[in-house]
Design a protein around this motif. Structure first.
Motif, PDB file in Angstrom:
ATOM      1  N   UNK A 141       0.841  -1.196   0.000  1.00 21.02           N
ATOM      2  CA  UNK A 141       0.000   0.000   0.000  1.00 21.02           C
ATOM      3  C   UNK A 141       0.876   1.245   0.000  1.00 21.02           C
ATOM      4  N   UNK A 142       0.301   2.347  -0.451  1.00 23.26           N
ATOM      5  CA  UNK A 142       1.032   3.611  -0.455  1.00 23.26           C
ATOM      6  C   UNK A 142       1.276   4.130   0.956  1.00 23.26           C
ATOM      7  N   UNK A 143       0.458   3.679   1.905  1.00 20.00           N
ATOM      8  CA  UNK A 143       0.621   4.115   3.286  1.00 20.00           C
ATOM      9  C   UNK A 143       1.795   3.403   3.977  1.00 20.00           C
ATOM     10  N   UNK A 144       2.372   2.420   3.289  1.00 22.30           N
ATOM     11  CA  UNK A 144       3.542   1.686   3.806  1.00 22.30           C
ATOM     12  C   UNK A 144       3.259   1.069   5.175  1.00 22.30           C
ATOM     13  N   UNK A 145       2.053   0.468   5.287  1.00 28.06           N
ATOM     14  CA  UNK A 145       1.650  -0.067   6.584  1.00 28.06           C
ATOM     15  C   UNK A 145       2.472  -1.285   6.976  1.00 28.06           C
ATOM     16  N   UNK A 146       2.607  -2.246   6.080  1.00 28.05           N
ATOM     17  CA  UNK A 146       3.372  -3.462   6.362  1.00 28.05           C
ATOM     18  C   UNK A 146       4.340  -3.695   5.208  1.00 28.05           C
ATOM     19  N   UNK A 147       5.564  -3.955   5.548  1.00 28.45           N
ATOM     20  CA  UNK A 147       6.543  -4.243   4.496  1.00 28.45           C
ATOM     21  C   UNK A 147       6.524  -5.728   4.171  1.00 28.45           C
TER      22      UNK A 147
END
Length: 718
Positions: free
Chosen positions: A627-633
């Motif tokens: 996701x663009x929110x970079x929630x989980x790598x």
């Protein structure tokens, strides 16, 4: 006040630095406590044989006692022991030159003083006295076994050399090289190497492609006639003439030197004034004359340096220039034309020492010299240059004028002046003989393009086959070559074309942008190279003359790369999600850089790299998220250049990192938006891993499920 002749340790240390030595190891039953003083030895006979500044302790060292030691003993009881009483730090301020060599070898920054016991043994393959095989000693191993500052544990090595015809020459492998690379002794040695190779080395008569080099081979377009003491060198147009010539491999450097141009070619055909030549050219011509060869090929004279078309035409002939040469002279230690072939010996200390108390047995040498054949060549100014890589691999026979000595390298033998036996290199890219042997074991594959229509790049690669070995060696070659220096970045592939042409003629493989197309799965797998530095050739420049190759190639980078071989592993599942190579296109000139488009089919997964603050990255590995929110790598990407890192990238799996992991090795791509074709077009921007774990031993990871639920699509990588 006590008498000056008292036997107490304190007064002995005050009166002289070294007091005693133990010339031979006592039997176990007689061994005394390690720090008790021992009686001084009797004066050594023939003490005049020793240099005047050698201490009494060091005078008790002799070759026979060293030969009686056992390097492989579980304990060091079988090592030769010498005891010292040191009033100063022997590693740095000794007046005895041999003490300085011995103690500097075990010096770790702490001062070594007081009562010290040192044990020594010789390092060779034969470890027992009386063994029928001849000894081949090269080094002395040293251990500090006890002493006032016994906490200083240490071990070291110093080298042993022998004078020819002495007692030591029967057991010691190394000989001192002459002080000059151009001495009469050195030139006699070179002549012996040439004669031995001419008479006994069958494989040295063959090129890489297996064809024989005749005694009188076709010479390059131009050569330099070396002349004589009374006749100046001159440029010769060969016009297809056959003859014997020597090729020169050298560093240009930044010093000014005489060149051939279209303006002075007529003058050079009349005369090239000897006094105007650089030291390297003068020495090379002198050696060529002394070897009885009439011509030499020197690039700066034999290629017009102001004519691009002539340069390109002659550069394409590098394979024949070096393969057909009678031999190659390598100015290995010279950084530029001023360096010459003379060589400047590396700084080291040498002590001439009698083999025993009997001066009639001759002398040997102890030294702290540290050079090796590998460091002498691989770390030399010449062999750090990119162009020289193919010159060395194409040459059938090379004389290396290195810093420490002169070396001979041919198809069957690599020797130096210091060694009586063949020397060896470590690493596929450095070991030229092994490199050629693996290549010559590879049979010509024929017109493999016909096989492509049968199975689209079927996985017919076998790691243990000659073809598999070749790909492994080429990966090592690229890793080594990518670290070398080029004055012009655009020469990165051009400087390999002579070697590539020879390999192509030998094998039938096709050289494409730094890779070998053999119709197998390995072509796609080898796209998993990693950039080891943050440099990329600017692909958006408009001058196509400066372009190099496709974005998917390691040669698109200016810096070093790591080309792994043997990974990624195949995806043996119900649905294969790995990248399949369908075809390789030709450069059509429609893109901003010359390239061979790869037409492929595979899965694409859109991901977002954490390019901005807030997310920690490992080394050059940038985390990526779904996701663009970079929630989980879910993995990481190693960009080829941080200056070319898009906000959104596409991962396409190449295979599993290993057979027990669910982590995928992926090619990381970015769209090329200015293409009008119906097929999607991408360029490579890096390589990455899509990580995942197995919840159960037999279950697939979420990562692999995500790809298996995707649809295989056809696209193009340029």
């Amino acid at each position: 006040m006590e008498d000056a002749t008292s036997t107490t340790p304190t007064n002995r240390a005050a009166n002289r630095r070294h007091l005693w030595a133990v010339p031979r190891r006592p039997r176990k039953a007689e061994r005394r406590p390690p720090i008790l003083p021992a009686p001084p030895p009797d004066p050594a006979p023939n003490s005049s044989a020793f240099p005047v500044n050698i201490c009494e302790s060091c005078r008790c060292i002799n070759l026979d006692d060293l030969l009686a030691t056992d390097k492989k003993a579980e304990r060091e009881d079988d090592w030769f022991e010498v005891q010292y009483n040191l009033s100063e730090n022997a590693a740095t301020s000794s007046s005895c030159p041999l003490c300085k060599i011995i103690f500097s070898s075990i010096h770790r920054g702490d001062k070594i003083r007081g009562f010290v016991g040192v044990k020594m043994t010789v390092d060779d393959s034969v470890v027992r006295t009386g063994h029928p095989e001849p000894r081949e000693i090269r080094e002395v191993l040293v251990r500090k076994c006890w002493g006032t500052n016994a906490h200083i544990a240490g071990g070291g090595i110093f080298r042993l050399y022998a004078d020819e015809g002495t007692h030591a020459a029967k057991f010691v492998a190394s000989r001192r090289a002459p002080a000059s690379n151009l001495s009469e002794t050195t030139l006699d040695c070179i002549q012996r190497w040439i004669v031995d190779c001419d008479l006994t080395h069958q494989t040295c008569r063959f090129r890489i492609d297996g064809t024989t080099v005749p005694l009188q081979s076709k010479m390059p377009t131009r050569v330099v006639a070396v002349g004589s003491e009374s006749a100046s060198p001159r440029l010769v147009l060969t016009q297809g003439q056959k003859g014997r010539y020597i090729a020169l491999s050298h560093c240009w450097g930044l010093t000014a030197q005489v060149l051939t141009t279209s303006a002075n070619v007529a003058a050079h055909q009349q005369e090239i004034p000897f006094h105007s030549l650089s030291a390297t050219f003068r020495d090379a011509i002198k050696v060529t004359r002394l070897l009885g060869v009439e011509y030499i090929w020197i690039d700066s004279f034999c290629i017009f340096q102001d004519d691009k078309s002539d340069w390109l035409q002659e550069s394409a002939k590098m394979d024949s220039v070096y393969e057909n040469a009678y031999l190659t002279i390598a100015a290995t230690s010279a950084e530029n034309g001023d360096g010459g072939l003379e060589g400047q010996r590396p700084q080291s200390d040498w002590v001439r020492f009698p083999c025993s108390n009997n001066v009639q047995e001759g002398y040997m040498w102890f030294t702290n010299a540290r050079w090796t054949a590998q460091s002498d060549l691989d770390s030399s100014p010449l062999n750090l240059r990119g162009w020289v890589f193919q010159e060395r691999h194409l040459s059938r026979r090379i004389i290396h004028f290195a810093a420490s000595q002169v070396y001979w390298e041919c198809q069957e033998c690599f020797v130096g002046q210091e060694s009586r036996k063949k020397l060896h290199f470590a690493g596929a890219a450095s070991d030229r003989a092994q490199w050629k042997a693996n290549l010559q074991s590879l049979e010509h594959l024929g017109t493999f393009f016909q096989r492509r229509s049968q199975v689209p790049y079927d996985d017919n690669d076998n790691r243990d086959s000659p073809l598999g070995s070749f790909h492994a060696i080429w990966a090592a070659t690229v890793n080594h070559y990518s670290k070398l220096q080029l004055t012009k970045a655009e020469d990165r592939l051009i400087a390999l074309l002579g070697l590539a042409k020879t390999i192509q003629d030998r094998t039938g493989l096709r050289f494409i942008d730094g890779y070998w197309d053999d119709g197998s799965w390995s072509f796609v797998r080898n796209l998993a190279w990693i950039a080891l530095s943050d440099r990329r050739f600017p692909l958006n420049a408009r001058d196509r003359a400066l372009r190099r190759c496709s974005s998917w190639s390691w040669a698109a980078l200016d810096g070093p790369v790591d080309c792994p071989f043997g990974r990624p592993f195949e995806w043996r599942e119900t649905q294969d999600c790995t990248l399949h190579l369908l075809n390789i296109g030709e450069d059509s000139g429609k893109y901003d850089w010359p390239c061979h488009p790869l037409y492929v089919s595979g899965m694409l997964q859109s991901l977002f790299p954490a390019l901005h603050a807030g997310v920690t990255s490992r080394s050059r590995e940038t985390p990526v998220s779904e996701t663009k929110q970079l929630e989980d790598t879910v993995g990481w990407v190693c960009f080829d250049s941080s200056q070319d890192a898009p906000d959104e990238v596409f991962f396409s799996p190449l295979g599993l990192c290993n057979q027990r992991s669910s982590t995928l090795t992926c090619l990381v791509l970015a769209p090329v938006t200015d293409c009008s074709d119906a097929i999607s077009t991408f360029r490579r921007v890096g390589v990455g891993e899509f990580e995942g774990t197995f919840e159960e031993q037999e279950a697939k990871s979420d990562v692999r499920k995500a790809f298996e639920l995707s649809q295989r699509v056809a696209f193009r990588i340029v």
